[in-house]
Enzyme design. Sequence first.
Site, PDB file in Angstrom:
ATOM      1  N   LYS A  94     -59.467  -1.650  20.510  1.00 44.61           N
ATOM      2  CA  LYS A  94     -58.985  -2.259  19.270  1.00 44.61           C
ATOM      3  C   LYS A  94     -57.487  -2.558  19.330  1.00 44.61           C
ATOM      4  CE  LYS A  94     -59.214   0.392  15.659  1.00 44.61           C
ATOM      5  NZ  LYS A  94     -57.810   0.690  15.335  1.00 44.61           N
ATOM      6  N   ARG A 170     -61.361   3.329   5.554  1.00 46.26           N
ATOM      7  CA  ARG A 170     -62.206   4.243   6.317  1.00 46.26           C
ATOM      8  C   ARG A 170     -63.218   4.980   5.447  1.00 46.26           C
ATOM      9  NH1 ARG A 170     -58.321   7.111  10.872  1.00 46.26           N
ATOM     10  NH2 ARG A 170     -57.444   5.189  11.726  1.00 46.26           N
ATOM     11  N   ARG A 205     -58.558   8.410  30.486  1.00 47.57           N
ATOM     12  CA  ARG A 205     -57.229   7.940  30.105  1.00 47.57           C
ATOM     13  C   ARG A 205     -56.149   8.945  30.518  1.00 47.57           C
ATOM     14  NH1 ARG A 205     -57.644   5.555  24.000  1.00 47.57           N
ATOM     15  NH2 ARG A 205     -58.066   7.749  23.549  1.00 47.57           N
ATOM     16  N   ARG A 234     -53.994  13.446  27.354  1.00 48.31           N
ATOM     17  CA  ARG A 234     -53.685  13.716  25.952  1.00 48.31           C
ATOM     18  C   ARG A 234     -54.628  14.795  25.419  1.00 48.31           C
ATOM     19  NH1 ARG A 234     -53.070   7.970  22.913  1.00 48.31           N
ATOM     20  NH2 ARG A 234     -55.330   8.060  23.124  1.00 48.31           N
ATOM     21  N   ARG A 245     -64.746  12.828  17.361  1.00 41.50           N
ATOM     22  CA  ARG A 245     -64.090  11.668  16.760  1.00 41.50           C
ATOM     23  C   ARG A 245     -65.055  10.512  16.596  1.00 41.50           C
ATOM     24  NH1 ARG A 245     -59.658  10.990  21.041  1.00 41.50           N
ATOM     25  NH2 ARG A 245     -59.113   9.076  19.926  1.00 41.50           N
TER      26      ARG A 245
END
Length: 602
Positions: A94, A170, A205, A234, A245
């Site tokens: 996104k 959201r 990532r 991360r 998530r």
Amino acid sequence: MVATSVSPIHSANVVSSTPSLSLLSSLSSHSSSSSSSSSSSSILSFQPSYRPCSLLLYTNTHFRTSCKSKALKVNCSVSEPLKVMISGAPASGKGTQCELIVNKFGLVHISTGDLLRAEVSSGTEIGNKAKEYMNAGRLVPDEIVTTMVTSRLSREDTKTKGWLLDGYPRSSNQAQSLEKMKIRPDVYIVLDVPDETLIDRCIGRRLDPVTKKIYHLKSFPPESEEIKARLITRPDDTEEKVKSRLEIYKQNAAAISSTYSDIMKKIDGNRSKEEVFAEIDALLSQVQKDKEKATKLGKPTLGSGNHLKEPSTSQDNWRGIPTRLNNIPHSREIRKYFYDDVLQATQRAINDGRTRIKVEINIPELNPEMDVYRIGTLMELVRVIALSFADDGKRVKVCVQGSMGEGALAGMPLQLAGTRKILEFMDWGEYGAMGTFINIGSIGAKEVDEQDDIFILVAPQNAVGNCIIEDLQAMTTAAGDRPVILINPRLKDLPGSSGIMQTMGRDKRLEYAASFEICYVFRLLYYAGTQYPIMGALRMAYPYRYELYKRVDEPSGKEKYVIMSTFPQRPSSDEINDAFLGITRDQRKKLTGIWGFLGSIF
């Protein structure tokens, strides 16, 4: 002297406002053989219920444009800027697409995360309130976030440049808050990526703590060993946290889907960023073009995102699938809704280079199997499409099949009787479109002229003992790579007295009929064997997925259509039934024994 090609100037969205003249005529046809069951697992049926119907002919079904000049078009108006919402799960790409959209269209990028950080760092009243919740480890309340978003949307740059709202709303409450303030996008983009791909993207990532640049071990590795050595993972990019998530994202997405179902466009995000953006670019360009056309015609656009202080208009309540579709005659607004919906899907398909496409729209007034079928509505739809392409300087040939067969078998389907004369006597505008940019013809190779750019075929269909497909195939061959659009074709075999039509060459005929790509589908869903009440609807507008809606009665006595599921291909009746019953694909696979057998036949 310089020769200039000028397209006719007129409104393409012409809709009837005058009473119709009813011409009663008996139409008999053969019902297809199918067995129905009273089992609850067989809720819906696509089997047609044939009955006599009345053909209602529109007379003088048009709006005349007020402009009298036939001069060249000069666009002096400025269309409203784009208003876009975009949603996507973590690692859906996104952020990358937002950057590409902003670079291409110049929209103001609004992210709630950025807004929160800016307000907190600036020490504003809203920022201080948000900081209290953040320091306590609690979610910032909806009213605070909504206040920040609406405040940002009211600034001058968003009114002139347009906006791209990233990851908001959201929740259902947030979405409804925006709706109450008349803040609504032109399009709601959803990046659709499989869970396994998202998880792989996240756990692969890596973050460069020096440059803050994001890498991926597989798809976007670091440029050097030095950079690779200092990369870190991360904290929220572990598989467990990613799955958590994803679940939260899915809950949020489901909560707001009904609010934006009519403008929601799912984009396959499981491709390269260039391929994904190419589709988004085409989508937003088309939306922008539609807004410009609406501005030229002096019509309001559906997106009302910047109308924070403007009074409500009749368009504000005109979103999603129209309601009360069993009320006949349909209102002007309902017919216009479907004319526009079909037109936009057809334009997208043609712009994408599709040359063999078909439209299947079966609202009651366009369903010849119902006794409320109106030939005038079909003619209006054809005229809207033809005039739109003529507006772009295309030469359009509108084709209606002639009489088929010989001797006692000569004739044509009653649904099309008199159609050509109706088209010839219709008002095609005041700018000489008929006879120049638009011509009327029949179906066959001899009807294809060199100057024709696009062919629109009105409800081509077989008649008892006669087949139109041979003439249709000859015509498409002669047309070459020029687009041929079928409007509500009915190309299934019909039995002759000897049954020959059902057997000889049937496979080849069906194969050719299936070679036309569907660019638009709308079909109401009923209980098997009935035409009331409406249970839901199936819709597909090119190039998007099939959308299955359920009709829901509200306590106020009104109704609405709520999206239940989407499908990459046209769903079967079993898949539709399962969606209404809440049966998943895995649950269906687990059906065994006598229940599995009964489920398969019901």
